[in-house]
Design a protein around this motif. Structure first.
Motif, short mmCIF file in Angstrom:
data_model
loop_
_atom_site.label_atom_id
_atom_site.label_comp_id
_atom_site.label_asym_id
_atom_site.label_seq_id
_atom_site.Cartn_x
_atom_site.Cartn_y
_atom_site.Cartn_z
N ASN A 60 0.86 -1.10 0.03
CA ASN A 60 0.10 -0.02 -0.13
C ASN A 60 0.96 1.31 0.10
O ASN A 60 1.76 1.37 0.89
CB ASN A 60 -0.98 0.07 1.31
CG ASN A 60 -2.09 0.97 1.17
OD1 ASN A 60 -1.66 1.97 0.52
ND2 ASN A 60 -3.17 0.74 1.60
N LEU A 61 0.72 1.91 -1.02
CA LEU A 61 1.62 3.24 -1.22
C LEU A 61 1.56 4.28 -0.19
O LEU A 61 2.50 5.01 0.49
CB LEU A 61 1.29 3.97 -2.55
CG LEU A 61 1.90 3.28 -3.79
CD1 LEU A 61 1.24 4.18 -4.98
CD2 LEU A 61 3.56 3.01 -3.79
N ARG A 62 0.28 4.29 0.80
CA ARG A 62 0.01 5.11 1.78
C ARG A 62 1.02 4.68 2.87
O ARG A 62 1.00 5.53 3.93
CB ARG A 62 -1.47 5.11 2.19
CG ARG A 62 -2.45 5.78 1.35
CD ARG A 62 -3.83 5.54 1.61
NE ARG A 62 -4.24 4.30 1.63
CZ ARG A 62 -5.56 3.66 2.04
NH1 ARG A 62 -6.42 4.73 2.32
NH2 ARG A 62 -5.78 2.62 1.97
N GLU A 63 1.52 3.57 2.95
CA GLU A 63 2.24 2.98 4.17
C GLU A 63 3.75 3.60 3.88
O GLU A 63 4.59 3.21 4.77
CB GLU A 63 2.04 1.49 4.28
CG GLU A 63 0.84 1.12 4.65
CD GLU A 63 0.28 -0.42 4.82
OE1 GLU A 63 1.55 -1.07 4.46
OE2 GLU A 63 -0.47 -0.71 4.85
N ILE A 64 4.27 3.99 2.77
CA ILE A 64 5.67 4.16 2.43
C ILE A 64 5.90 5.60 2.87
O ILE A 64 5.27 6.63 2.60
CB ILE A 64 5.70 4.19 0.58
CG1 ILE A 64 5.62 2.72 0.30
CG2 ILE A 64 7.30 4.54 0.35
CD1 ILE A 64 5.48 2.40 -1.08
N ASP A 65 7.07 5.69 3.70
CA ASP A 65 7.64 6.95 4.11
C ASP A 65 8.78 7.24 3.21
O ASP A 65 9.55 6.35 3.04
CB ASP A 65 7.96 6.61 5.78
CG ASP A 65 8.64 8.00 6.29
OD1 ASP A 65 8.75 9.03 5.30
OD2 ASP A 65 8.82 7.94 7.49
N LEU A 66 8.62 8.46 2.52
CA LEU A 66 9.71 8.64 1.63
C LEU A 66 10.97 9.08 2.25
O LEU A 66 11.99 8.63 1.72
CB LEU A 66 9.25 10.11 0.72
CG LEU A 66 8.25 9.98 -0.20
CD1 LEU A 66 7.79 11.39 -0.70
CD2 LEU A 66 8.41 8.91 -1.15
N ASN A 67 11.14 9.12 3.58
CA ASN A 67 12.26 9.29 4.19
C ASN A 67 13.02 7.98 4.19
O ASN A 67 14.30 8.01 4.27
CB ASN A 67 12.09 9.80 5.63
CG ASN A 67 11.73 11.53 5.62
OD1 ASN A 67 12.01 12.10 4.98
ND2 ASN A 67 10.65 11.55 6.45
N LEU A 68 12.37 6.98 4.51
CA LEU A 68 12.97 5.63 4.43
C LEU A 68 13.50 5.50 3.14
O LEU A 68 14.66 4.76 2.78
CB LEU A 68 12.15 4.49 4.56
CG LEU A 68 11.41 4.47 6.01
CD1 LEU A 68 10.34 3.47 6.08
CD2 LEU A 68 12.36 4.38 7.04
N LEU A 69 12.93 5.92 1.98
CA LEU A 69 13.59 5.66 0.57
C LEU A 69 14.80 6.70 0.56
O LEU A 69 15.83 5.84 -0.28
CB LEU A 69 12.60 6.12 -0.58
CG LEU A 69 11.23 5.34 -0.67
CD1 LEU A 69 10.37 5.69 -1.50
CD2 LEU A 69 11.36 3.70 -0.58
N VAL A 70 14.78 7.89 1.05
CA VAL A 70 16.09 8.63 1.03
C VAL A 70 17.19 7.77 1.91
O VAL A 70 18.34 8.01 1.27
CB VAL A 70 15.92 9.85 1.87
CG1 VAL A 70 17.11 10.74 1.80
CG2 VAL A 70 14.68 10.80 0.92
N VAL A 71 16.83 7.09 2.71
CA VAL A 71 18.05 6.52 3.55
C VAL A 71 18.29 5.45 2.72
O VAL A 71 19.70 5.11 2.47
CB VAL A 71 17.26 5.67 5.04
CG1 VAL A 71 18.34 4.81 5.66
CG2 VAL A 71 16.89 6.88 5.89
N PHE A 72 17.32 4.49 1.97
CA PHE A 72 17.71 3.56 1.08
C PHE A 72 18.56 4.02 0.09
O PHE A 72 19.77 3.35 -0.36
CB PHE A 72 16.58 2.79 0.47
CG PHE A 72 16.80 1.88 -0.64
CD1 PHE A 72 16.83 0.55 -0.22
CD2 PHE A 72 17.20 2.10 -2.11
CE1 PHE A 72 17.12 -0.45 -1.21
CE2 PHE A 72 17.39 1.16 -2.81
CZ PHE A 72 17.50 -0.08 -2.55
N GLN A 73 18.53 5.16 -0.65
CA GLN A 73 19.30 5.70 -1.72
C GLN A 73 20.62 6.05 -1.24
O GLN A 73 21.60 5.67 -2.09
CB GLN A 73 18.48 7.03 -2.26
CG GLN A 73 19.18 7.72 -3.40
CD GLN A 73 18.63 9.03 -3.53
OE1 GLN A 73 18.47 9.99 -2.77
NE2 GLN A 73 18.08 9.30 -4.97
N GLN A 74 20.63 6.51 -0.04
CA GLN A 74 22.02 7.06 0.63
C GLN A 74 22.95 5.63 0.94
O GLN A 74 23.97 5.67 0.55
CB GLN A 74 22.06 7.78 1.86
CG GLN A 74 21.55 9.24 1.41
CD GLN A 74 22.63 9.90 1.07
OE1 GLN A 74 23.83 9.98 1.44
NE2 GLN A 74 22.39 10.79 0.03
#
Length: 328
Positions: A2-16
């Motif tokens: 569910n996209l509503r459960e995704i925190d974009l900040n977590l994706l930034v951590v993943f990218q880094q």
């Protein structure tokens, strides 16, 4: 997922993490503590159902699934960042946009000649359409964008709007040259004994004139009521009627009709002519440009208060939110 459960900040951590491979470096880059980065990685693992990064002698090595995710996540975050940081522009010289402005006939007399001359210089492809404040649900039309801006004395516009003061003016009494009242001053007795034409400008704040006069117990012999200002010149120049009108209307629109005006014998409040727009369009480049062009025209006439700048390109000044709308 569910996209509503995704925190974009977590994706930034993943990218880094994919780029740096070390928790300590990622923590420094993002201004976080190492435990915070480790906690974010734990949430990512749970969300993705994969370990994503495994400790090794070379640092945090991505799993095959993480490597598969890396490129689309980087693309998505870059797109979001570029969209948010991109400075939208409005090129008046090349634009063929049509703006709709809500104003009274009084506003048209004052603003439109100057505005059209200025647009011929700055934006020859831009066109203007006007609507009456009373002909539409002004609040809804501004919020929807069907009307770009409104000009006038408009107390009905409440929360969710911004306003910018253009000038302040007073009310005066107007009549034809050679009228019995064409003298140095107008007394209250003169005012009560005269025959009046009254402009009932619905949808504006000009009704305050009638309210103040009525509260003071002043009698008027009203012989004619009209819904707009535009016919006053013809009416007054051919009758003995007098009218109460904003001073700027007389100074700019009545010369062809050989009319005179005197200070009003009733102490009426001065009023502000403001520029209004909905908070949704506060940062919209085309709206900003048009608002600044109109404000610059007021400054050029010596009635505005904003500082001088390159015409049409100054950021909004002397503006205020009505009941402090939230602007995102």
């Amino acid at each position: 997922m569910n996209l509503r459960e995704i925190d974009l900040n977590l994706l930034v951590v993943f990218q880094q993490l994919y780029k740096e491979r070390r928790v300590s470096v990622v923590a420094d880059n993002l201004g976080l503590t190492q435990p915070a980065v480790s906690n974010a990685l734990g949430r990512l693992r749970k969300m993705m159902g994969d370990e994503l990064f495994l400790r090794s002698a070379r640092g945090m090595e991505p799993t095959p699934y993480a490597s598969q995710l890396a490129e689309p996540i980087d693309f998505a975050l870059t797109t979001i960042r570029d969209t948010l940081e991109r400075q939208l522009e409005f090129d008046p010289a090349a634009s063929e946009r049509r703006f709709t402005i809500a104003m009274t006939d009084l506003g048209e007399i004052h603003f439109l000649p100057r505005l059209m001359r200025r647009l011929a210089e700055l934006a020859p492809g831009v066109t203007i359409s006007t609507v009456r404040n009373t002909a539409v649900n002004l609040s809804d039309e501004l919020e929807s964008g069907r009307v770009d801006i409104a000009i006038g004395l408009l107390p009905q516009l409440k929360a969710g709007f911004f306003q910018r003061n253009l000038f302040r003016q007073r009310y005066v009494c107007i009549f034809r040259e050679g009228h019995a009242l064409d003298k140095d001053a107008l007394t209250l007795q003169d005012f009560e004994e005269a025959q009046h034409v009254v402009v009932v400008a619905g949808g504006t704040g000009h009704a305050i004139v009638d309210e103040v006069i009525a509260k003071r117990g002043i009698k008027r012999n009203v012989r004619l009521s009209v819904p707009h200002f535009v016919a006053l010149g013809h009416i007054l120049s051919n009758t003995d009627l007098i009218a109460t009108v904003p001073e700027r209307y007389v100074r700019e629109g009545m010369a062809p009709f050989k009319l005179r005006y005197l200070p009003h014998p009733v102490p009426l409040p001065e009023f502000d002519v403001n520029l209004f727009w909905h908070a949704k369009f506060h940062k919209e480049p085309g709206s900003q440009w048009l608002r600044n062009v109109i404000a610059d025209l007021s400054v050029a006439q010596g009635v505005g208060t904003a500082p001088a700048a390159q015409p049409g390109f100054r950021s909004d000044a002397n503006i205020s939110a009505i009941n402090t709308p939230k602007v995102s």
